[in-house]
Scaffold this active site. Structure first.
Site, PDB file in Angstrom:
ATOM      1  N   ASN A 115      88.134  -0.930  53.594  1.00 42.67           N
ATOM      2  CA  ASN A 115      86.736  -1.312  53.971  1.00 42.67           C
ATOM      3  C   ASN A 115      86.170  -2.666  53.359  1.00 42.67           C
ATOM      4  O   ASN A 115      86.366  -2.747  52.187  1.00 42.67           O
ATOM      5  CB  ASN A 115      85.781  -0.127  54.221  1.00 42.67           C
ATOM      6  CG  ASN A 115      84.603  -0.198  52.838  1.00 42.67           C
ATOM      7  OD1 ASN A 115      83.902  -0.882  52.550  1.00 42.67           O
ATOM      8  ND2 ASN A 115      85.040   0.638  51.771  1.00 42.67           N
ATOM      9  N   PHE A 119      77.640  -3.526  52.784  1.00 40.86           N
ATOM     10  CA  PHE A 119      76.273  -2.964  52.487  1.00 40.86           C
ATOM     11  C   PHE A 119      75.582  -3.235  53.710  1.00 40.86           C
ATOM     12  O   PHE A 119      74.414  -3.433  53.637  1.00 40.86           O
ATOM     13  CB  PHE A 119      75.585  -3.507  51.312  1.00 40.86           C
ATOM     14  CG  PHE A 119      75.799  -3.081  49.981  1.00 40.86           C
ATOM     15  CD1 PHE A 119      76.870  -2.145  49.670  1.00 40.86           C
ATOM     16  CD2 PHE A 119      75.201  -3.840  48.667  1.00 40.86           C
ATOM     17  CE1 PHE A 119      77.136  -1.678  48.403  1.00 40.86           C
ATOM     18  CE2 PHE A 119      75.500  -3.201  47.518  1.00 40.86           C
ATOM     19  CZ  PHE A 119      76.467  -2.286  47.226  1.00 40.86           C
ATOM     20  N   SER A 179      80.638  -1.839  44.200  1.00 37.02           N
ATOM     21  CA  SER A 179      81.270  -2.104  45.418  1.00 37.02           C
ATOM     22  C   SER A 179      82.045  -3.518  45.278  1.00 37.02           C
ATOM     23  O   SER A 179      81.282  -4.728  44.685  1.00 37.02           O
ATOM     24  CB  SER A 179      80.280  -2.094  46.456  1.00 37.02           C
ATOM     25  OG  SER A 179      80.969  -2.838  47.715  1.00 37.02           O
ATOM     26  N   ASN A 181      82.631  -5.562  47.883  1.00 43.23           N
ATOM     27  CA  ASN A 181      82.380  -6.074  49.028  1.00 43.23           C
ATOM     28  C   ASN A 181      81.307  -6.784  49.218  1.00 43.23           C
ATOM     29  O   ASN A 181      80.841  -7.644  50.253  1.00 43.23           O
ATOM     30  CB  ASN A 181      82.352  -5.262  50.289  1.00 43.23           C
ATOM     31  CG  ASN A 181      83.618  -4.429  50.353  1.00 43.23           C
ATOM     32  OD1 ASN A 181      84.902  -5.035  50.063  1.00 43.23           O
ATOM     33  ND2 ASN A 181      83.577  -3.251  50.485  1.00 43.23           N
ATOM     34  N   THR A 182      80.423  -7.021  48.027  1.00 50.64           N
ATOM     35  CA  THR A 182      79.360  -7.917  47.897  1.00 50.64           C
ATOM     36  C   THR A 182      79.422  -8.958  46.877  1.00 50.64           C
ATOM     37  O   THR A 182      79.887  -8.501  45.782  1.00 50.64           O
ATOM     38  CB  THR A 182      78.083  -7.058  47.694  1.00 50.64           C
ATOM     39  OG1 THR A 182      77.498  -6.297  48.604  1.00 50.64           O
ATOM     40  CG2 THR A 182      76.724  -7.993  47.294  1.00 50.64           C
ATOM     41  N   LYS A 217      77.426   4.531  39.472  1.00 51.57           N
ATOM     42  CA  LYS A 217      78.823   4.617  40.178  1.00 51.57           C
ATOM     43  C   LYS A 217      79.403   3.287  39.746  1.00 51.57           C
ATOM     44  O   LYS A 217      79.104   2.168  39.813  1.00 51.57           O
ATOM     45  CB  LYS A 217      78.588   4.423  41.788  1.00 51.57           C
ATOM     46  CG  LYS A 217      79.893   4.784  42.308  1.00 51.57           C
ATOM     47  CD  LYS A 217      79.452   5.143  43.898  1.00 51.57           C
ATOM     48  CE  LYS A 217      80.893   5.516  44.571  1.00 51.57           C
ATOM     49  NZ  LYS A 217      80.715   6.054  45.939  1.00 51.57           N
ATOM     50  N   ASN A 246      84.444   4.375  42.525  1.00 50.56           N
ATOM     51  CA  ASN A 246      84.284   3.786  43.666  1.00 50.56           C
ATOM     52  C   ASN A 246      85.587   3.270  44.324  1.00 50.56           C
ATOM     53  O   ASN A 246      86.592   3.665  43.826  1.00 50.56           O
ATOM     54  CB  ASN A 246      83.369   2.310  43.576  1.00 50.56           C
ATOM     55  CG  ASN A 246      82.667   1.980  44.960  1.00 50.56           C
ATOM     56  OD1 ASN A 246      83.022   2.129  46.016  1.00 50.56           O
ATOM     57  ND2 ASN A 246      81.295   1.436  44.785  1.00 50.56           N
ATOM     58  N   GLY A 271      91.207   6.717  49.321  1.00 49.16           N
ATOM     59  CA  GLY A 271      91.896   7.548  50.015  1.00 49.16           C
ATOM     60  C   GLY A 271      92.982   8.278  48.987  1.00 49.16           C
ATOM     61  O   GLY A 271      92.835   7.916  47.677  1.00 49.16           O
TER      62      GLY A 271
END
Length: 344
Positions: A115, A119, A179, A181-182, A217, A246, A271
């Site tokens: 993914n 956010f 994360s 993704n930021t 996290k 994460n 996963g």
């Protein structure tokens, strides 16, 4: 049985469409007696196995990781599925759309997801209003972050806004600085900025009438020296726990072809392939902290035995996400029942 028949239909949809369709359906079912009866038949008797941590009594040790119910839209359904606690978010002060579609991808051969959501969430105000009507007796954690447009030097302000805005509405908080993704978010995991951020949040909590747990996290991609820094900062700031871990930016040892991975592009992998690396981080944190920091184990749980392995590695609680998507609605209750039978 039911989910094995339904899964091909859900997996024929795009991952995001399948997610919203299935959860909207489950949430609607909780609004009717017939729907609730059907869920009870599907799930079986919910497992109660109370566990006490941070002055909170968790109905069982199995939680839902952040990112699944970002906007606190499906709490009644998730409670009915037997989760001991649900972590909403990541919540940012202002609403944001996240990264462009498509941004969520299945890797069925690896039992994994990639993914790069970014956010995406409805923002603090909208989420707060939903949480005012949260189900009774459900333990809810608030995972908080910063808006993409907020530079790192101003990140503390965003985290404080979310902390204070959600303070009376959730049971514990999670600081998400991991994360992938930021842009540049993970640099907030470095020792100096992390300590400043956590100190500011702990100071704000100390001024409240009731103190609530603050957790951090972290990413699974940190090396041991960086994990040593995390432990040092966590102990110095007296935070209540660490969530390990994460998603990962690694693409090692996957069955999915390099061509398909290149086509998918950037994002965090979750996963089954994450189990070993997440457990390594979990065990290391437990050892280096002499067990002084409560840990939440997440990453790669695809069976009740995987969950038990997390607890034996030092976790007090576990969270699932991708395994829940692949295994279906009865999965959290199956884990909770297994852990109870094995005296956890």
């Amino acid at each position: 049985m039911f989910y094995s028949l339904l899964r091909p239909l859900l997996f024929s949809l795009s991952p995001e469409k399948a997610h919203h369709f299935s959860m909207h359906l489950l949430q609607k079912m909780t609004d009717t007696q017939v729907g609730n009866f059907f869920l009870q038949q599907l799930i079986g008797k919910k497992t109660t196995n109370p566990f006490q941590l941070w002055d909170i009594t968790f109905p069982n040790r199995v939680g839902l990781a952040a990112g699944f119910d970002k906007n606190a839209q499906y709490l009644s359904a998730l409670q009915q599925l037997g989760f001991g606690f649900v972590e909403i978010g990541t919540v940012t002060p202002l609403p944001q759309a996240g990264n462009p579609l498509p941004r969520l991808f299945r890797l069925p051969a690896d039992k994994a997801l990639i993914n790069r959501m970014g956010f995406n969430n409805d923002g603090l105000l909208a989420v707060s209003k939903r949480l005012e009507k949260r189900p009774e007796k459900l333990i809810v954690g608030g995972n908080i972050g910063k808006n993409k447009a907020t530079p790192n030097e101003n990140a503390t302000s965003d985290y404080l806004k979310c902390l204070l805005g959600l303070y009376d509405l959730v049971d514990y908080f999670v600081v998400n600085v991991s994360s992938p993704n930021t842009p540049d978010l993970r640099s907030l995991q470095e020792k100096e900025p992390l300590q400043k951020l956590l100190e500011s949040l702990k100071n704000a909590i100390a001024k409240q009438r009731i103190t609530k747990p603050l957790l951090l996290k972290i990413a699974p991609d940190l090396d041991f020296p960086a994990l040593d820094d995390i432990v040092e900062v966590a102990l110095a700031c007296n935070i209540e726990g660490i969530i390990a871990t994460n998603t990962t930016i690694s693409r090692e040892n996957l069955l999915t072809s390099a061509k398909n991975l290149q086509k998918i592009g950037a994002g965090g992998l979750s996963g089954k392939p994450l189990l070993e690396s997440a457990n390594t981080v979990l065990q290391y944190l437990h050892h280096q902290s002499d067990g002084k920091i409560p840990l939440v184990g997440v990453g790669g749980i695809f069976s009740p035995e995987d969950a038990l392995q997390k607890l034996r590695a030092g976790a007090s609680l576990i969270q699932i996400y991708t395994g829940f998507i692949y295994n279906g609605a009865s999965f959290p209750n199956e884990i909770a029942s297994f852990l109870k039978k094995n005296a956890y």
